[in-house]
Motif scaffolding. Structure first.
Motif, short mmCIF file in Angstrom:
data_model
loop_
_atom_site.label_atom_id
_atom_site.label_comp_id
_atom_site.label_asym_id
_atom_site.label_seq_id
_atom_site.Cartn_x
_atom_site.Cartn_y
_atom_site.Cartn_z
N PRO A 125 0.82 -1.20 0.00
CA PRO A 125 0.00 0.00 0.00
C PRO A 125 0.86 1.26 0.00
O PRO A 125 1.99 1.26 0.48
CB PRO A 125 -0.79 -0.13 1.30
CG PRO A 125 0.05 -0.97 2.18
CD PRO A 125 0.82 -1.89 1.28
N GLN A 145 -0.35 6.91 1.97
CA GLN A 145 -1.68 7.36 2.40
C GLN A 145 -2.52 6.19 2.91
O GLN A 145 -3.22 6.32 3.92
CB GLN A 145 -2.41 8.06 1.26
CG GLN A 145 -1.82 9.41 0.89
CD GLN A 145 -2.56 10.03 -0.29
OE1 GLN A 145 -3.10 9.32 -1.13
NE2 GLN A 145 -2.58 11.36 -0.34
N GLN A 146 -2.44 5.07 2.23
CA GLN A 146 -3.22 3.90 2.64
C GLN A 146 -2.72 3.39 3.98
O GLN A 146 -3.52 3.03 4.85
CB GLN A 146 -3.13 2.80 1.58
CG GLN A 146 -3.93 1.56 1.93
CD GLN A 146 -5.42 1.84 1.98
OE1 GLN A 146 -5.96 2.53 1.13
NE2 GLN A 146 -6.09 1.32 2.99
N ARG A 147 -1.40 3.37 4.19
CA ARG A 147 -0.86 2.92 5.46
C ARG A 147 -1.30 3.85 6.59
O ARG A 147 -1.67 3.39 7.67
CB ARG A 147 0.67 2.84 5.39
CG ARG A 147 1.17 1.63 4.63
CD ARG A 147 2.66 1.43 4.81
NE ARG A 147 3.43 2.52 4.25
CZ ARG A 147 3.91 2.57 3.01
NH1 ARG A 147 3.66 1.58 2.19
NH2 ARG A 147 4.61 3.59 2.59
N THR A 148 -1.30 5.15 6.35
CA THR A 148 -1.73 6.11 7.37
C THR A 148 -3.21 5.91 7.69
O THR A 148 -3.60 5.90 8.86
CB THR A 148 -1.49 7.56 6.87
OG1 THR A 148 -0.10 7.70 6.58
CG2 THR A 148 -1.90 8.57 7.91
N ALA A 149 -4.03 5.72 6.68
CA ALA A 149 -5.46 5.49 6.90
C ALA A 149 -5.69 4.20 7.67
O ALA A 149 -6.54 4.16 8.58
CB ALA A 149 -6.19 5.45 5.56
N ASP A 150 -4.92 3.16 7.36
CA ASP A 150 -5.05 1.89 8.09
C ASP A 150 -4.68 2.06 9.56
O ASP A 150 -5.36 1.54 10.44
CB ASP A 150 -4.18 0.81 7.46
CG ASP A 150 -4.68 0.34 6.10
OD1 ASP A 150 -5.85 0.64 5.77
OD2 ASP A 150 -3.90 -0.32 5.38
N LEU A 151 -3.59 2.79 9.82
CA LEU A 151 -3.18 3.02 11.21
C LEU A 151 -4.23 3.81 11.98
O LEU A 151 -4.54 3.51 13.14
CB LEU A 151 -1.83 3.75 11.24
CG LEU A 151 -0.61 2.89 10.89
CD1 LEU A 151 0.63 3.77 10.79
CD2 LEU A 151 -0.41 1.81 11.93
N GLU A 152 -4.79 4.82 11.35
CA GLU A 152 -5.83 5.62 12.01
C GLU A 152 -7.06 4.78 12.30
O GLU A 152 -7.66 4.89 13.38
CB GLU A 152 -6.18 6.83 11.15
CG GLU A 152 -5.10 7.89 11.13
CD GLU A 152 -5.42 9.06 10.21
OE1 GLU A 152 -6.58 9.15 9.73
OE2 GLU A 152 -4.52 9.87 9.99
N ALA A 153 -7.44 3.93 11.37
CA ALA A 153 -8.60 3.07 11.58
C ALA A 153 -8.34 2.09 12.72
O ALA A 153 -9.21 1.86 13.56
CB ALA A 153 -8.92 2.30 10.30
N ARG A 154 -7.14 1.55 12.77
CA ARG A 154 -6.79 0.64 13.85
C ARG A 154 -6.84 1.35 15.20
O ARG A 154 -7.38 0.82 16.17
CB ARG A 154 -5.40 0.03 13.63
CG ARG A 154 -5.03 -0.96 14.72
CD ARG A 154 -3.67 -1.58 14.53
NE ARG A 154 -3.66 -2.34 13.29
CZ ARG A 154 -2.57 -2.60 12.59
NH1 ARG A 154 -1.40 -2.14 12.99
NH2 ARG A 154 -2.63 -3.30 11.48
#
Length: 98
Positions: free
Chosen positions: A74, A77-86
């Motif tokens: 990813p 941006q996708q990694r940042t979004a995944d971390l925020e969701a987690r």
């Protein structure tokens, strides 16, 4: 040390034995040496075919993994979004546990 015993060479077909003896004589080696050399050459050829096929397989696998890595990895941006969701999920779980 005892002397090595000669190989027991039995051929059900006398014509086959004669052909192998003639080939050994033409090569200037004993019948035993000719048969052992032929067996070694055949085993080596099988090994080489196996190693060639294995190398081709490794190359194909490497190419496939390289192609897949570009699509699986990813972006930032996708990694940042995944971390925020987690983090959001973890906070919600903590809120429910309290």
């Amino acid at each position: 040390m005892s002397n090595p015993k000669a190989m027991n060479l039995r051929f059900p077909d006398p014509a086959q034995r004669a052909a192998i003896e003639a080939a050994a004589k033409q090569e200037g080696v004993s019948l035993q040496e000719y048969i052992l050399s032929a067996a070694y050459a055949r085993a080596t050829a099988v090994e080489e075919r196996f190693l060639d096929a294995f190398g081709e397989s490794m190359s194909r696998s490497s190419d496939a993994f390289a192609e897949a890595a570009g699509t699986v990895d990813p972006g930032a941006q996708q990694r940042t979004a995944d971390l925020e969701a987690r983090r959001s999920l973890e906070q919600q779980e903590r809120g429910h546990a309290a």
